[in-house]
Enzyme design. Structure first.
Site, PDB file in Angstrom:
ATOM      1  N   GLY A  73      29.644 -32.269 -10.172  1.00  0.00           N
ATOM      2  CA  GLY A  73      30.619 -31.318  -9.641  1.00  0.00           C
ATOM      3  C   GLY A  73      30.881 -31.545  -8.164  1.00  0.00           C
ATOM      4  N   ALA A  74      31.810 -30.770  -7.603  1.00  0.00           N
ATOM      5  CA  ALA A  74      32.197 -30.946  -6.198  1.00  0.00           C
ATOM      6  C   ALA A  74      31.018 -30.740  -5.254  1.00  0.00           C
ATOM      7  CB  ALA A  74      33.334 -29.983  -5.849  1.00  0.00           C
ATOM      8  N   VAL A  75      30.236 -29.682  -5.471  1.00  0.00           N
ATOM      9  CA  VAL A  75      29.093 -29.403  -4.592  1.00  0.00           C
ATOM     10  C   VAL A  75      27.969 -30.396  -4.842  1.00  0.00           C
ATOM     11  CG1 VAL A  75      27.331 -27.715  -3.946  1.00  0.00           C
ATOM     12  CG2 VAL A  75      29.679 -26.963  -4.359  1.00  0.00           C
TER      13      VAL A  75
ATOM     14  N   CYS B 232      30.149 -18.981   0.020  1.00  0.00           N
ATOM     15  CA  CYS B 232      30.700 -19.870   1.048  1.00  0.00           C
ATOM     16  C   CYS B 232      31.379 -19.107   2.182  1.00  0.00           C
ATOM     17  CB  CYS B 232      31.676 -20.856   0.413  1.00  0.00           C
ATOM     18  SG  CYS B 232      32.922 -20.093  -0.648  1.00  0.00           S
TER      19      CYS B 232
ATOM     20  N   SER C 176      39.669 -25.724  -3.358  1.00  0.00           N
ATOM     21  CA  SER C 176      38.403 -26.319  -3.787  1.00  0.00           C
ATOM     22  C   SER C 176      37.281 -25.306  -3.878  1.00  0.00           C
ATOM     23  CB  SER C 176      38.003 -27.457  -2.849  1.00  0.00           C
ATOM     24  OG  SER C 176      38.014 -27.017  -1.502  1.00  0.00           O
TER      25      SER C 176
ATOM     26  N   HIS D 240      37.736 -23.278   4.268  1.00  0.00           N
ATOM     27  CA  HIS D 240      38.119 -21.865   4.308  1.00  0.00           C
ATOM     28  C   HIS D 240      38.359 -21.433   5.754  1.00  0.00           C
ATOM     29  CE1 HIS D 240      37.257 -21.649   0.170  1.00  0.00           C
ATOM     30  NE2 HIS D 240      36.160 -20.913   0.158  1.00  0.00           N
TER      31      HIS D 240
END
Length: 343
Positions: free
Chosen positions: A14-16, A134, A164, A248
């Site tokens: 995954g992205a993380v 986050c 994202s 963000h």
């Protein structure tokens, strides 16, 4: 020199998960081996760490017994952490969980190392350390030093959260929607990840709405901030998804018990760990998502006093939420945990 650690990454594809590998390398964390874990559909694929390829294995109840590890990073969703984290703990590992599942449990420390590293000592109660949301992480990195100086009593925050934040699927959906726009077919686009088309749009909803008409994401920022700062702080959040791929942004208004000296506030933030001040509005210098993407710091600008109330400060805060808001914070937790363990 710290003993090298055997690392498991749950959600490695995954992205993380992918970013965790990059950050472990960049921060030179002492790694002996990597155990990449994911669902059955990812088994056989490979991830790379320091030039070495590791095959992805299926996450099962027995995988931690069969492959002893020291640290398990979980980044595959709350239901996965709920089911499998206990097996990692039972095998003798510490779990650093990037999901929301354990964050508000009383005996699980919720940690941002720049703010409350002392809470890591409580990890032995459950074997788990929780990584905050986050949008919370970048905010508390800014709030903590200012609270220490001026005694914070209330925070109002509006977030501008990148696609994202919803994972790889969110990024891909935004890209596909923009492609539809340039093909003059945006009206035909059907979103799957977001409730509405994100391209050329803003969506004032992240996660589900609760009974009080705040979203779950907004209440996470309230509850997690209070837990991290150990303070019954008034927090109000409005979280908005924006058509940005990564990083963000947050507009933060802080109400203090004491009058604010803006010059002193800027100096405090310049000295704050993991915070970079970019604040030269006359020359159009301030943080933006593009400049902060793929970095490990929280950027702050537009620092200014309130026009009417000398106890109020406003600022603009931007950070790469895949790194600062997940992978980097998790690795920094691991660094502090290892320091504590080696004492």
């Amino acid at each position: 020199m710290s003993k090298k650690q055997k690392i498991a990454i749950v959600g490695a594809t995954g992205a993380v998960g992918e970013e965790l590998l990059n950050v472990l390398d960049e921060l030179d964390f002492p790694v002996e081996s990597i155990l990449p874990l994911a669902s059955a559909k990812s088994v056989g694929s490979e991830v790379e760490f320091k030039g070495k390829a590791y095959k992805v294995k299926e996450l099962t109840e027995n995988v931690f017994k069969e492959n002893p590890i020291d640290i398990a990073f979980f980044s595959a969703g709350g239901s996965v952490s709920e089911k499998y984290a206990k097996f990692a703990v039972e095998s003798g590992a510490v779990v650093i969980d990037n999901t929301s599942h354990f964050r508000m449990e009383k005996d699980v420390p919720l940690v941002v190392p720049e703010c409350n590293p002392e809470d890591i000592k409580d990890w032995k109660k459950t074997g788990i350390i929780a990584n905050p949301n986050c949008s919370t992480i970048q905010m508390v990195q800014v709030l903590k030093p200012l609270n220490d100086a001026f005694n914070l009593k209330r925070v109002d925050v509006s977030t501008y959260q990148a696609a994202s934040g919803a994972g790889k699927e969110g990024m891909q959906e935004l890209v596909e929607a923009m492609q539809s726009f340039f093909a003059f077919k945006l009206d035909e686009f059907e979103p799957q990840t977001f409730p509405y088309t994100l391209a050329l749009n803003l969506i004032p909803q992240i996660d589900v709405f609760m009974d009080n008409d705040y979203t779950k994401e907004e209440l996470k920022m309230v509850n997690e901030t209070q837990k991290i700062l150990h303070k019954n702080l008034e927090v109000s959040a409005t979280c908005v998804r924006v058509p940005v791929l990564r990083s963000h942004s947050e507009a933060i208004t802080m109400h203090f018990e004491k009058e604010i000296d803006v010059k002193k506030a800027k100096e405090i933030l310049k000295k704050a760990p993991s915070v970079i001040v970019i604040d030269d509005p006359k020359n159009k210098k301030y943080p933006m998502p593009l400049m902060t993407s793929d970095t490990n710091e929280t950027y702050v600008g537009r620092i200014r006093a309130d026009v009417y109330d000398k106890k109020i400060l406003h600022l603009w805060c931007v950070a790469d939420q895949i790194r600062v808001g997940a992978a980097t914070n998790a690795v920094r937790i691991a660094q502090k945990w290892l320091e504590l363990k080696n004492k």
